[in-house]
Design an enzyme around this catalytic site. Structure first.
Site, short mmCIF file in Angstrom:
data_model
loop_
_atom_site.label_atom_id
_atom_site.label_comp_id
_atom_site.label_asym_id
_atom_site.label_seq_id
_atom_site.Cartn_x
_atom_site.Cartn_y
_atom_site.Cartn_z
N ARG A 144 54.61 81.56 77.87
CA ARG A 144 55.71 82.26 78.52
C ARG A 144 56.00 81.64 79.89
O ARG A 144 57.01 80.98 80.08
CB ARG A 144 55.40 83.77 78.66
CG ARG A 144 56.63 84.64 78.87
CD ARG A 144 57.18 84.64 80.29
NE ARG A 144 56.19 85.09 81.26
CZ ARG A 144 56.37 84.99 82.57
NH1 ARG A 144 57.49 84.49 83.07
NH2 ARG A 144 55.41 85.36 83.40
N ASP A 145 55.09 81.82 80.84
CA ASP A 145 55.39 81.35 82.20
C ASP A 145 55.48 79.83 82.24
O ASP A 145 56.29 79.28 83.00
CB ASP A 145 54.31 81.86 83.17
CG ASP A 145 54.78 81.83 84.62
OD1 ASP A 145 55.97 81.61 84.85
OD2 ASP A 145 53.94 82.03 85.52
N HIS A 154 49.86 80.50 91.50
CA HIS A 154 50.39 79.15 91.25
C HIS A 154 49.75 78.20 92.25
O HIS A 154 49.39 78.59 93.36
CB HIS A 154 51.91 79.15 91.39
CG HIS A 154 52.60 79.72 90.19
ND1 HIS A 154 53.59 79.05 89.50
CD2 HIS A 154 52.44 80.89 89.53
CE1 HIS A 154 54.01 79.80 88.48
NE2 HIS A 154 53.34 80.92 88.48
N CYS A 203 57.66 74.87 89.62
CA CYS A 203 58.93 75.38 90.11
C CYS A 203 59.98 74.28 90.10
O CYS A 203 59.73 73.18 90.60
CB CYS A 203 58.73 75.88 91.54
SG CYS A 203 60.24 76.32 92.36
N ASN A 248 51.33 76.94 87.44
CA ASN A 248 50.25 77.92 87.39
C ASN A 248 48.91 77.21 87.59
O ASN A 248 48.76 76.03 87.27
CB ASN A 248 50.22 78.60 86.02
CG ASN A 248 51.35 79.61 85.83
OD1 ASN A 248 51.17 80.80 86.02
ND2 ASN A 248 52.53 79.13 85.46
#
Lengths: 324, 324
Positions: free
Chosen positions: A25-26, A225, A256, A265
């Protein structure tokens, strides 16, 4: 592991460490390519094989916004066939929560920005409006008799790329409101890589006073992160005050888009190594994490992977591949 | 820096943080190329311009062993022309110590392996034989009336690539012997990247009981490598129990030849960012550290540089370039 170093004094007071894998997901949310569902199934299987027992499998957001996560229901159905696996999904609102309940997710994870500016930019609602949505979700869940539990991740809890500093008092106010709303779990997230370890230790310590001791399981998760290199220092700082649950991504994906090349992460394998080095069991198998990392390098070819331990490998003091 | 986060409780009990730049010795020692003396002078000047006030400029070892450090005396002479700069040099034995005293180094730094196997392999002497050499150096220094102070770095204090685990009791035994010998400063070094933060916090806490409180200045220095990604977590852990002096290299140079691509010393700019983010002044100027890093990329072209903060840059909460 052979001859682990002496654990710190905090070691025995709290339960063992749980690492939740959030790459599907992330991690994928930050990558525009679409990974085939078949590959994601293998990814999930690899994660389970490496000892991961909690995985965030996707997000019930409109497919037009995140097409790379459009197969979340399908992946969740597969996750439910894997014995002993607890599956979370991210939901942005009540509609997403209803999808999560229909698909019988174990946990639905709702983000709440502690930064007013970030909340408006990201969700087009103020934090208090999001609180009301969470209240509606909890009421709908209870009315439906669904077993799906509700976790809220307090994002930008340590700072925000838009407004800069985030007042700890605001984080604690939102946390108090979440406790009153009866959510089952609350996490503090540094999604933008602004946190520092002294701040992490201080804020979690205050947060425990509101949301209960870590062994009660409510203030549960640290989500860090590694954007500026402090990811593992922050994990350690959170652990040192009692946090025993962390999100991570194999290969440190989830960077990012505004900081090209910067880490994402914290890497699952690095977090597993950190805890193994301190004699804290996580149940993860280092070699199988490395194998999954190798697969990711193929599946996500061209995307940067991050993390540290993969380069030098385990030290001689930790030769057994099972991290605890 | 604008609006620093609340410092941790440990912040006010101890003096400010000092970072010693060791790239010209520990960094270059791991790189076989020879950097021209003129370039090293510029490097030293850049370091001073960035606010560094303590620098390890080289090593008085035979030039046939480390030809890249053969100009140490010349560089030390230049360092002494820079106002306010404290210059250390590494010395392997009494002969090196005599060279350091003749060249009027401020500090001579002698390594002592806590690992018996590493000591034999690296120095061809047991730790106790090295202790006797240190005693002879201190006696020679006192007899000569030299102002050169003596620091001993206890290397492999957290583990060893040859023998694996190093008994903390042996580290503490050697430390007690060093206190008895009257050395002015003792450091604990993780030259091989085996340390974990719980171990670091525990060992420094025990060490303070032997070598005195950090404000007394004797147990002074944490020397960490980032080989396995735990460098900054270890710096934080040491700081959290009172360590206020750290070695670091701009660009994170100093990697181990046995772990190709792995990080070296913790990066000066990352350590400066860590402390700035916690509201702890170091006196370092972030932009000038970045400038030196840029120069190193040219001077050491082809050698890997490491570190994290250079990618994403400072967060919005720390916009002023001066770290404290």
């Amino acid at each position: 592991m052979a001859t682990p170093p002496s654990p710190a004094t905090a070691a025995d007071r709290f339960p063992a460490v749980t690492i939740r894998e959030v790459g599907l997901r992330d991690g994928l949310q930050a990558i525009t390519r679409t990974v085939p569902t078949e590959v994601k199934r293998q990814w999930l299987q690899d994660a389970v094989d490496a000892g991961l027992r909690e995985v965030e499998v996707g997000s019930f957001v409109p497919a037009r916004l995140l097409p790379q996560l459009a197969d979340t229901a399908e992946l969740l159905a597969f996750a439910k066939t894997l014995p002993g696996l607890t599956a979370s999904v991210l939901v942005p609102n009540l509609r997403g929560a209803q999808a999560a309940m229909e698909a019988q997710a174990d946990w639905m994870l709702l983000p709440l920005s502690a930064s007013h500016a970030h909340s408006l930019a990201n969700l087009r609602r103020t934090p208090d409006e999001v609180l009301r949505e969470i209240e509606a979700i909890r009421a709908a869940r209870d009315a439906a008799g669904s077993a799906c539990r509700l976790e809220v991740g307090l994002s930008t809890a340590f700072g925000c790329t838009i407004q800069g500093r985030v007042d700890p008092a605001e984080v604690l106010r939102l946390m108090r409101a979440l406790v009153d709303l009866g959510v089952e779990r609350i996490g503090l997230a540094d999604t933008v890589g602004y946190a520092n370890p002294a701040q992490v230790a201080a804020l979690f310590t205050l947060a425990f006073e509101i949301a209960g001791k870590p062994e009660e399981g409510r203030l549960a998760c640290g989500h860090f992160h590694d954007t500026r290199g402090l990811g593992l220092a922050n994990v350690y700082a959170a652990w040192s005050v009692g946090v025993r649950r962390f999100d991570a991504c194999v290969g440190g994906i989830g960077g990012c888009p505004h900081a090209p090349g910067a880490s994402g992460n914290v890497a699952t394998e690095d977090v597993a190594y950190l805890f193994a080095s301190m004699g804290q069991p996580t149940g993860l198998d280092f070699e199988r994490l490395m194998a999954l990392r190798g697969h990711l390098a193929t599946w996500l070819e061209g995307e940067p992977l991050h993390g540290s331990i993969w380069r030098a490998g385990l030290p001689k003091t930790l030769t057994h591949p099972r991290c605890g």
